[in-house]
Write a protein that holds these residues in place. Structure first.
Motif, PDB file in Angstrom:
ATOM      1  N   PHE A 130       1.873   6.098  -7.234  1.00 42.41           N
ATOM      2  CA  PHE A 130       0.737   6.803  -7.832  1.00 42.41           C
ATOM      3  C   PHE A 130       0.907   8.317  -7.728  1.00 42.41           C
ATOM      4  O   PHE A 130       0.505   9.063  -8.629  1.00 42.41           O
ATOM      5  CB  PHE A 130      -0.564   6.385  -7.150  1.00 42.41           C
ATOM      6  CG  PHE A 130      -0.982   4.958  -7.416  1.00 42.41           C
ATOM      7  CD1 PHE A 130      -0.333   4.198  -8.383  1.00 42.41           C
ATOM      8  CD2 PHE A 130      -2.024   4.376  -6.707  1.00 42.41           C
ATOM      9  CE1 PHE A 130      -0.708   2.878  -8.635  1.00 42.41           C
ATOM     10  CE2 PHE A 130      -2.419   3.066  -6.960  1.00 42.41           C
ATOM     11  CZ  PHE A 130      -1.758   2.315  -7.911  1.00 42.41           C
ATOM     12  N   ALA A 131       1.505   8.783  -6.627  1.00 45.96           N
ATOM     13  CA  ALA A 131       1.743  10.223  -6.468  1.00 45.96           C
ATOM     14  C   ALA A 131       2.718  10.736  -7.521  1.00 45.96           C
ATOM     15  O   ALA A 131       2.541  11.826  -8.078  1.00 45.96           O
ATOM     16  CB  ALA A 131       2.272  10.511  -5.063  1.00 45.96           C
ATOM     17  N   ARG A 169      -8.183   4.678  -9.247  1.00 46.74           N
ATOM     18  CA  ARG A 169      -7.249   4.281  -8.193  1.00 46.74           C
ATOM     19  C   ARG A 169      -7.627   2.916  -7.626  1.00 46.74           C
ATOM     20  O   ARG A 169      -6.761   2.063  -7.400  1.00 46.74           O
ATOM     21  CB  ARG A 169      -7.230   5.318  -7.084  1.00 46.74           C
ATOM     22  CG  ARG A 169      -6.312   4.915  -5.934  1.00 46.74           C
ATOM     23  CD  ARG A 169      -6.131   6.015  -4.922  1.00 46.74           C
ATOM     24  NE  ARG A 169      -5.136   5.638  -3.927  1.00 46.74           N
ATOM     25  CZ  ARG A 169      -4.511   6.492  -3.137  1.00 46.74           C
ATOM     26  NH1 ARG A 169      -4.764   7.784  -3.236  1.00 46.74           N
ATOM     27  NH2 ARG A 169      -3.635   6.065  -2.259  1.00 46.74           N
ATOM     28  N   ASP A 217       0.823  -1.211   0.000  1.00 47.47           N
ATOM     29  CA  ASP A 217       0.000   0.000   0.000  1.00 47.47           C
ATOM     30  C   ASP A 217       0.856   1.261   0.000  1.00 47.47           C
ATOM     31  O   ASP A 217       0.574   2.220  -0.741  1.00 47.47           O
ATOM     32  CB  ASP A 217      -0.938   0.003   1.212  1.00 47.47           C
ATOM     33  CG  ASP A 217      -2.056  -1.024   1.083  1.00 47.47           C
ATOM     34  OD1 ASP A 217      -2.312  -1.469  -0.051  1.00 47.47           O
ATOM     35  OD2 ASP A 217      -2.656  -1.379   2.107  1.00 47.47           O
ATOM     36  N   SER A 218       1.921   1.276   0.802  1.00 42.35           N
ATOM     37  CA  SER A 218       2.770   2.473   0.848  1.00 42.35           C
ATOM     38  C   SER A 218       3.531   2.660  -0.461  1.00 42.35           C
ATOM     39  O   SER A 218       3.734   3.796  -0.916  1.00 42.35           O
ATOM     40  CB  SER A 218       3.742   2.392   2.026  1.00 42.35           C
ATOM     41  OG  SER A 218       4.626   1.291   1.892  1.00 42.35           O
ATOM     42  N   LEU A 245      -4.620   8.683  -9.936  1.00 45.86           N
ATOM     43  CA  LEU A 245      -5.246   9.367  -8.811  1.00 45.86           C
ATOM     44  C   LEU A 245      -6.334  10.356  -9.241  1.00 45.86           C
ATOM     45  O   LEU A 245      -6.935  11.018  -8.394  1.00 45.86           O
ATOM     46  CB  LEU A 245      -4.185  10.118  -7.994  1.00 45.86           C
ATOM     47  CG  LEU A 245      -3.126   9.260  -7.297  1.00 45.86           C
ATOM     48  CD1 LEU A 245      -2.194  10.145  -6.463  1.00 45.86           C
ATOM     49  CD2 LEU A 245      -3.778   8.209  -6.407  1.00 45.86           C
ATOM     50  N   LEU A 254       2.447   1.727  -3.446  1.00 47.95           N
ATOM     51  CA  LEU A 254       1.477   2.210  -4.423  1.00 47.95           C
ATOM     52  C   LEU A 254       1.189   3.697  -4.197  1.00 47.95           C
ATOM     53  O   LEU A 254       1.086   4.465  -5.173  1.00 47.95           O
ATOM     54  CB  LEU A 254       0.192   1.405  -4.341  1.00 47.95           C
ATOM     55  CG  LEU A 254       0.271  -0.059  -4.795  1.00 47.95           C
ATOM     56  CD1 LEU A 254      -1.077  -0.743  -4.614  1.00 47.95           C
ATOM     57  CD2 LEU A 254       0.731  -0.168  -6.246  1.00 47.95           C
ATOM     58  N   ASP A 255       1.042   4.103  -2.950  1.00 49.50           N
ATOM     59  CA  ASP A 255       0.813   5.526  -2.661  1.00 49.50           C
ATOM     60  C   ASP A 255       1.961   6.372  -3.213  1.00 49.50           C
ATOM     61  O   ASP A 255       1.738   7.420  -3.839  1.00 49.50           O
ATOM     62  CB  ASP A 255       0.703   5.753  -1.147  1.00 49.50           C
ATOM     63  CG  ASP A 255      -0.601   5.224  -0.562  1.00 49.50           C
ATOM     64  OD1 ASP A 255      -1.539   4.975  -1.345  1.00 49.50           O
ATOM     65  OD2 ASP A 255      -0.672   5.045   0.667  1.00 49.50           O
ATOM     66  N   GLU A 256       3.192   5.902  -3.001  1.00 46.38           N
ATOM     67  CA  GLU A 256       4.362   6.633  -3.475  1.00 46.38           C
ATOM     68  C   GLU A 256       4.403   6.671  -5.003  1.00 46.38           C
ATOM     69  O   GLU A 256       4.629   7.727  -5.610  1.00 46.38           O
ATOM     70  CB  GLU A 256       5.629   5.977  -2.931  1.00 46.38           C
ATOM     71  CG  GLU A 256       6.915   6.707  -3.258  1.00 46.38           C
ATOM     72  CD  GLU A 256       8.139   6.026  -2.683  1.00 46.38           C
ATOM     73  OE1 GLU A 256       9.140   6.717  -2.426  1.00 46.38           O
ATOM     74  OE2 GLU A 256       8.106   4.774  -2.490  1.00 46.38           O
ATOM     75  N   THR A 291      -5.276  -0.436  -7.807  1.00 51.34           N
ATOM     76  CA  THR A 291      -4.904  -1.012  -6.515  1.00 51.34           C
ATOM     77  C   THR A 291      -5.297  -2.479  -6.452  1.00 51.34           C
ATOM     78  O   THR A 291      -4.507  -3.329  -6.003  1.00 51.34           O
ATOM     79  CB  THR A 291      -5.582  -0.237  -5.372  1.00 51.34           C
ATOM     80  OG1 THR A 291      -5.141   1.130  -5.394  1.00 51.34           O
ATOM     81  CG2 THR A 291      -5.227  -0.848  -4.018  1.00 51.34           C
TER      82      THR A 291
END
Length: 265
Positions: A112-113, A134, A105-106, A128, A108-110, A138
């Motif tokens: 995708f940003a 998203r 999850d972390s 995003l 993917l957050d990094e 995911t």
């Protein structure tokens, strides 16, 4: 399909169901499934329309990296080396490729940003840009990570991610799905550096294909040595409604496209 019999069964299930219109996409019209569907459609007296949608580029992994790299335009190679040297003057440059088995999850957050930090975010085409998009990527990532197919790649400068790629890897092929870079570091071309690194990795890992997918974008064509063909196959039932649908797709839509093109001149 596991074998020719399964291909025939699938084609029959598609075209014997009484649908007024069937639309299918094939990544390679030379495959047996395409021929089976076309034959079944004709057997059921369906009118058929086939159109090429895209010609996704790919890199055939043959020989070693050095031999392949020598086939890439010299100006591109020199420019990429120069930009990497400039980036290395800023700090430690590393390439990280992860399978998502930890910290998914972390990561993917990094990633995708980063993907949303450039023009994709401005145009609303980034992952995003909508909760639905998203959620889709995911879930794809979680599904692929569970099978050991996910590949999340980062180019980092002193640990900071400057470029990101999300891909799948199975059956000797690396499938490039999404990617992007931090626009603040545009002068170093971090996205292109990561593309080159991932293709080189495909040679080192003994893969067969690096598949860019999607449209024939310039950055893909700089590296590609082949193209697939993505086609839309449509079959229209021998009924009044099927005839109406076929007429709309065969004549009305191309006419509308020509009218729009003419209006834009």
């Amino acid at each position: 399909a596991e074998d020719d019999e399964a291909v025939e069964d699938l084609a029959a299930a598609v075209f014997d169901g009484g649908k007024r219109r069937v639309s299918l996409q094939f990544l390679n019209p030379a495959n047996p499934d395409f021929a089976a569907c076309r034959e079944r459609a004709r057997h059921r007296d369906h009118r058929v329309i086939v159109r090429t949608l895209e010609r996704p580029p790919y890199v055939r992994i043959d020989g070693d990296w050095e031999a392949y790299e020598s086939t890439v335009d010299g100006k591109i190679r020199r420019d990429l080396r120069r930009r990497r040297r400039l980036l290395e003057q800023e700090g430690e440059v590393t390439i990280e490729v992860l399978d998502g088995s930890e910290r998914l999850d972390s990561l993917l957050d990094e990633g995708f940003a980063i993907e949303a930090s450039g023009w994709k975010g401005e145009l609303g085409t980034a992952i995003l840009s909508s909760p639905e998009t998203r959620s889709f990527y995911t879930e794809v990532a979680r599904w692929a990570a569970g099978h050991g197919w996910l590949r999340l790649a980062f180019l980092r400068l002193d640990g900071r991610a400057l470029a990101f790629q999300c891909g799948l890897e199975d059956g000797g092929t690396h499938y490039f799905l999404k990617g992007g870079f931090d626009r603040a570091f545009h002068r170093f071309s971090p996205g292109k550096i990561l593309v080159a690194a991932m293709i080189k990795r495909s040679f080192e890992e003994g893969l067969d294909l690096f598949d860019f997918g999607g449209e024939e974008e310039p950055f893909k064509l700089e590296w590609a040595n082949g193209r697939r063909e993505l086609v839309l196959f449509q079959g229209f039932a021998p009924s009044l409604l099927g005839l109406i649908d076929w007429s709309a797709f065969a004549y009305a839509r191309p006419l509308a496209k020509r009218a729009l093109a003419f209006a834009g001149r």
